[in-house]
Design an enzyme around this catalytic site. Structure first.
Site, PDB file in Angstrom:
ATOM      1  N   HIS A  55      40.466  42.371  27.252  1.00  0.00           N
ATOM      2  CA  HIS A  55      40.340  41.612  28.503  1.00  0.00           C
ATOM      3  C   HIS A  55      40.269  40.100  28.315  1.00  0.00           C
ATOM      4  O   HIS A  55      40.261  39.361  29.293  1.00  0.00           O
ATOM      5  CB  HIS A  55      39.109  42.079  29.283  1.00  0.00           C
ATOM      6  CG  HIS A  55      37.840  41.537  28.707  1.00  0.00           C
ATOM      7  ND1 HIS A  55      37.202  42.114  27.658  1.00  0.00           N
ATOM      8  CD2 HIS A  55      37.126  40.434  29.022  1.00  0.00           C
ATOM      9  CE1 HIS A  55      36.139  41.411  27.340  1.00  0.00           C
ATOM     10  NE2 HIS A  55      36.060  40.386  28.143  1.00  0.00           N
TER      11      HIS A  55
HETATM   12  C1  UD1 Z   1      34.253  37.777  32.408  1.00  0.00           C
HETATM   13  C2  UD1 Z   1      33.623  36.834  31.390  1.00  0.00           C
HETATM   14  C3  UD1 Z   1      33.801  37.386  29.983  1.00  0.00           C
HETATM   15  C4  UD1 Z   1      33.310  38.808  29.890  1.00  0.00           C
HETATM   16  C5  UD1 Z   1      34.041  39.633  30.932  1.00  0.00           C
HETATM   17  C6  UD1 Z   1      33.624  41.092  30.902  1.00  0.00           C
HETATM   18  C7  UD1 Z   1      33.613  34.461  32.037  1.00  0.00           C
HETATM   19  C8  UD1 Z   1      34.215  33.136  31.763  1.00  0.00           C
HETATM   20  N1  UD1 Z   1      34.189  35.494  31.423  1.00  0.00           N
HETATM   21  O1  UD1 Z   1      35.655  37.723  32.197  1.00  0.00           O
HETATM   22  O2  UD1 Z   1      33.069  36.583  29.079  1.00  0.00           O
HETATM   23  O3  UD1 Z   1      33.534  39.316  28.579  1.00  0.00           O
HETATM   24  O4  UD1 Z   1      33.749  39.079  32.219  1.00  0.00           O
HETATM   25  O5  UD1 Z   1      34.298  41.832  31.859  1.00  0.00           O
HETATM   26  O6  UD1 Z   1      32.652  34.543  32.764  1.00  0.00           O
HETATM   27  N2  UD1 Z   1      38.173  41.249  38.783  1.00  0.00           N
HETATM   28  C9  UD1 Z   1      38.248  42.357  39.584  1.00  0.00           C
HETATM   29  N3  UD1 Z   1      37.100  43.051  39.829  1.00  0.00           N
HETATM   30  C10 UD1 Z   1      35.906  42.679  39.304  1.00  0.00           C
HETATM   31  C11 UD1 Z   1      35.852  41.539  38.488  1.00  0.00           C
HETATM   32  C12 UD1 Z   1      37.001  40.828  38.222  1.00  0.00           C
HETATM   33  O7  UD1 Z   1      39.298  42.727  40.076  1.00  0.00           O
HETATM   34  O8  UD1 Z   1      34.896  43.352  39.571  1.00  0.00           O
HETATM   35  C13 UD1 Z   1      39.395  40.467  38.507  1.00  0.00           C
HETATM   36  C14 UD1 Z   1      39.296  39.086  39.135  1.00  0.00           C
HETATM   37  O9  UD1 Z   1      39.832  39.052  40.397  1.00  0.00           O
HETATM   38  C15 UD1 Z   1      40.082  38.245  38.174  1.00  0.00           C
HETATM   39  C16 UD1 Z   1      39.877  38.918  36.841  1.00  0.00           C
HETATM   40  O10 UD1 Z   1      39.462  40.241  37.113  1.00  0.00           O
HETATM   41  O11 UD1 Z   1      41.443  38.287  38.461  1.00  0.00           O
HETATM   42  C17 UD1 Z   1      38.918  38.177  35.960  1.00  0.00           C
HETATM   43  O12 UD1 Z   1      37.565  38.217  36.405  1.00  0.00           O
HETATM   44  P1  UD1 Z   1      36.483  37.110  35.932  1.00  0.00           P
HETATM   45  O13 UD1 Z   1      35.121  37.506  36.268  1.00  0.00           O
HETATM   46  O14 UD1 Z   1      36.944  35.799  36.376  1.00  0.00           O
HETATM   47  O15 UD1 Z   1      36.594  37.073  34.367  1.00  0.00           O
HETATM   48  P2  UD1 Z   1      36.676  38.258  33.310  1.00  0.00           P
HETATM   49  O16 UD1 Z   1      38.027  38.227  32.712  1.00  0.00           O
HETATM   50  O17 UD1 Z   1      36.167  39.551  33.853  1.00  0.00           O
END
Ligand code: UD1
Length: 376
Positions: free
Chosen positions: A206
């Protein structure tokens, strides 16, 4: 009564806060407030963890959701400031390195409230990695730096940190793992997936640097597909990764490789049931490097570096980078019986949260009630 506010937001936070919350409730008279920023909002990324870990429902849910780093962090800061002003805490406790961590750290220190950072001192030394920025800023602002391993202490000292702020407490994530292992062992996950113990691999991906560029992600999937020619690979797909896979036609890797099996993100206990019996784990997750080390399961980290070197020096982890050829060779070696077992690092003993609760109590000048005394 003096209040501690805990901040959680993203999946890797929940298993770190759960044991701390429990230890504070058992050992100290401190009042606790749990604030969920809502950084992760899918039930599979968040709600299921509260039930699995016995963490109470958040007292405050900010519902922030996704956005650019600036938008997400800024929205959290605005809302957290309101919470801290409405319920003035004696201490704010943050964990890990996600955007919720840095947002809370900035607001806390600007309001002059003491700040504790659990999992302090980890460094990947890749300056543009978002988590590294979050770690550096949060550590700089924290009054209590609670470290999971001695290398983290050394990093902080090298940066000129006052040693009086640094406390080596061990790894809280491993507290959750030890506390949950028995429950996880009873779950029918392997049977449901048609797997036999130690007869399959697990993969998670991820990190933005691995999944946002379809070329890099395609290369990683090709290596994992090779592994799947030798044994089933279960791949719980993070929402971020799923999006890139479907937008760039990378689904073909799964269609061509029946043993490469994508599944939905799993709850904490189900995932523990799965990883604890795996023959091999391939991942870019920080937490999973630690969990495999604690369980002695061979782990290949698909990144160029790790902020958790102890998992390589003492544990079962090997950092193999993102070159598909190198990954395939390393996986073949493990499957041919040359995987690392390693040993469990110091203070990864299931009691880190107790040490943290006792430190919070002494920092705040309240009497702590060690378990034995409380039950006497
Ligand atoms: C975040 C953390 C990372 C951690 C990871 C675990 C930061 C900078 N990064 O990254 O350190 O290892 O979480 O999962 O804080 N999304 C969904 N549903 C959700 C959550 C996210 O669809 O419940 C999608 C969002 O719309 C986005 C993407 O996933 O497109 C990324 O989500 P985001 O929380 O920004 O960062 P992660 O990549 O999950």
């Amino acid at each position: 009564m003096k209040k501690v506010i805990h901040i959680v937001g993203a999946r890797p936070n929940f298993m770190k806060v759960a044991p701390i919350y429990r230890a504070i409730a058992e050992r100290t008279p401190l009042e606790q407030i749990l604030v969920h920023t809502g950084q992760h909002y899918d039930a599979k990324m968040s709600d299921v963890f509260f039930a699995d870990l016995g963490l109470p429902a958040p007292d405050v849910h900010l519902g922030i959701g996704s956005g650019s780093h600036a938008q997400q962090t800024a929205r959290m800061m605005v809302e957290l400031e309101k919470v801290f002003l409405a319920h003035p805490p004696a201490l704010v406790s943050v964990v890990g390195d996600v955007n919720s961590t840095i947002a809370a750290a900035l607001v806390t220190s600007k309001l002059g409230i003491p700040l504790a950072h659990v999992e302090a001192g980890l460094r990947s030394y890749s300056p543009h990695q978002p988590e590294e920025i979050n770690r550096l800023v949060t550590d700089r602002l924290s009054d209590l730096l609670l470290t999971p391993s001695r290398d983290a202490d050394a990093n902080l000292l090298k940066e000129g940190t006052d040693p009086a702020r640094i406390h080596f407490v061990g790894n809280v994530m491993i507290d959750s793992l030890f506390a949950s292992r028995e429950k996880a062992d009873k779950l029918p996950v392997l049977k449901d997936l048609g797997l036999i113990p130690h007869g399959y691999a697990v993969c998670t991906l991820h990190r933005p640097s691995n999944v946002d560029d379809p070329k890099i992600l395609g290369g990683l999937l090709s290596a994992v597909a090779h592994v799947a020619t030798r044994l089933p690979v279960i791949f719980p797909v993070h929402p971020r990764t799923r999006k890139v896979i479907s937008e760039h036609g990378l689904n073909t890797w799964f269609e061509r490789t029946p043993n490469l099996r994508p599944v939905e993100p799993m709850g904490y206990l189900d995932f523990l049931a799965l990883t604890s019996k795996a023959r091999l784990v391939l991942t870019d997750s920080g937490g999973l490097q630690e969990e495999t080390t604690a369980m002695g399961i061979p782990c290949l980290t698909l990144r160029e570096q790790t902020e958790r070197p102890i998992t390589v020096e003492e544990g079962s982890n090997e950092v193999v980078g993102t070159d598909p050829v190198r990954i395939r060779l390393a996986a073949d070696r493990v499957l041919d019986g040359e995987g690392k077992q390693g040993r469990v690092p110091e203070f990864w003993d299931g009691r880190a949260a107790e040490r943290i609760a006792d430190l919070f109590a002494s920092f705040l000048g309240v009497e702590d009630r060690p378990i034995q005394a409380a039950s006497a």
